[in-house]
Design an enzyme around this catalytic site. Sequence first.
Site, PDB file in Angstrom:
ATOM      1  N   HIS A 309     -40.935 -12.959  -4.897  1.00  0.00           N
ATOM      2  CA  HIS A 309     -41.935 -12.308  -5.738  1.00  0.00           C
ATOM      3  C   HIS A 309     -41.284 -11.909  -7.048  1.00  0.00           C
ATOM      4  O   HIS A 309     -40.118 -11.506  -7.056  1.00  0.00           O
ATOM      5  CB  HIS A 309     -42.502 -11.059  -5.046  1.00  0.00           C
ATOM      6  CG  HIS A 309     -43.786 -10.607  -5.635  1.00  0.00           C
ATOM      7  ND1 HIS A 309     -43.844  -9.801  -6.751  1.00  0.00           N
ATOM      8  CD2 HIS A 309     -45.062 -10.874  -5.281  1.00  0.00           C
ATOM      9  CE1 HIS A 309     -45.110  -9.579  -7.049  1.00  0.00           C
ATOM     10  NE2 HIS A 309     -45.868 -10.216  -6.178  1.00  0.00           N
ATOM     11  N   ASP A 366     -48.651 -13.230   1.049  1.00  0.00           N
ATOM     12  CA  ASP A 366     -49.272 -14.480   1.492  1.00  0.00           C
ATOM     13  C   ASP A 366     -48.647 -15.055   2.747  1.00  0.00           C
ATOM     14  O   ASP A 366     -49.193 -15.989   3.334  1.00  0.00           O
ATOM     15  CB  ASP A 366     -49.190 -15.519   0.369  1.00  0.00           C
ATOM     16  CG  ASP A 366     -50.156 -15.201  -0.747  1.00  0.00           C
ATOM     17  OD1 ASP A 366     -51.241 -14.698  -0.437  1.00  0.00           O
ATOM     18  OD2 ASP A 366     -49.835 -15.458  -1.920  1.00  0.00           O
TER      19      ASP A 366
END
Length: 431
Positions: A309, A366
């Site tokens: 991320h 996710d």
Amino acid sequence: MGDTPQTARLEIADQQEDLPFVGSTAGNSGVAVTSLLKDTGYVTVDPGFMNTASCSSDITFIDGDKGILRYRGYPIEQLAEHSSYLEVAYLLIHGHLPTAAEFDAFSSRISRHMLLQEDFRGLLAQMPRSAHPMAVLGAAIQTMTAFYPESIDPMNPAAVELAAGLLLAKMPTIISAIYRRASGYAMLYPKKGEGYIENFARMTFARPGEDPDLPPALIKAIDTLLILHADHEQNCSTSTVRIVGSAHANLYASIAAGVAALSGPLHGGANEAVLNMLAEIRDSGRDVKTFMKRVKNKEPGVRLMGFGHRVYKNYDPRAAIVKAHAHELLDALGVKDELLDIAMEVEGIALADDYFISRKLYPNVDFYTGIIYRAMGFPSSMFTPMFAFGRLPGWIAQWREMMADPQTKIARPRQIYVGPTARDYVPIEDR
Ligand code: CMC
């Protein structure tokens, strides 16, 4: 980090430039460079905005090193446990938790508007059944500009309020319609008096001739996943919404652009990509180790999807919540999924491997959401539309904040030109 100075001094050649400091209530403060070009002739260069704050915002706070996410100051863990998606939507858009009266007025206004006009439904019915649901969703939201012209003036607060309400109201109906059309079922209507998430779940999962089976665990899981996705400060799609809106494009057009950005596999499309990756590992005879080697060798197109991320250099707090609920929900729905076992094996290997440790790559939101959506019965192509559904209140809140901010200007980055210098046109016969 020590005391923050009031100005930062920059030396360029023989010039000195004092750049004002921009304070924060939590997290990093900033140094404003707006006057740099005018004063020195230089611009700042920051591909991917790795080090650039595009605005000041009081909506969402992330501490990526500590794995903290808060909406309007409230920790995501508390909101996921105690709140509801609609209440979080109110919180994000209006800045405070609603009183009972405020929440009643908000939710009943949304319930009243859930129906799609027949012409709108007809339009969705004209889309190819095989179309990717994100393509249809983006088109549907853009189409709202045509259906609700009384709500498109971005400078009129009442029109914006109406557009925000219509988006929240129509989104579940549009998503369920897209899903049903792709699955070969007739689109259903929202029911008066039924809850927002219950309405969505029934319109989506009811099968012809059967009473819909909607266990409370399913309703709670949908609600929680939507809350987890509701905002994430200046990510790619949200920045897109703000950028498009900064040109005074209306709210629908701005959010349709956000849907387009979200469809990318490095952003919202990652949840679909995770499932495809896990299925590929399963189909390869569950050879997790070989797959991990390919990731670490950086084979073209091979990444550990659902990992890493830009902001989190620690466990994504949303992923921790989803992971904690995954087993519980699968048990409640009576689903056993080999892909969940593979996902946990992949995570276990990654978290002990120096490649991932040294780069601070952890599971992001996710990584586990797709497994939950799959257990509910969604095909993987519907995962990103569900992300968009969740992100909607964040996009609305950020767009409104951008419009209300006196510092907002049309977003227009600079560049460093590296092409040919001036040269003369050559007629075609002489080339
Ligand atoms: N698998 C393998 N290596 C990775 C991964 C990954 N998923 N993510 C980053 N790296 C490596 C990357 O190759 C680079 O290595 P090196 O330093 O040797 O060049 C290093 O880690 C830094 O990566 P980066 O690409 O510079 O980081 P970024 O901040 O530009 O990208 C990201 C962030 C999310 C796009 C990236 O981590 C990624 O592609 N992840 C997979 C896609 C994904 O799961 N996206 C969902 C993000 S969360 C929800 C959302 O925002 O929509």
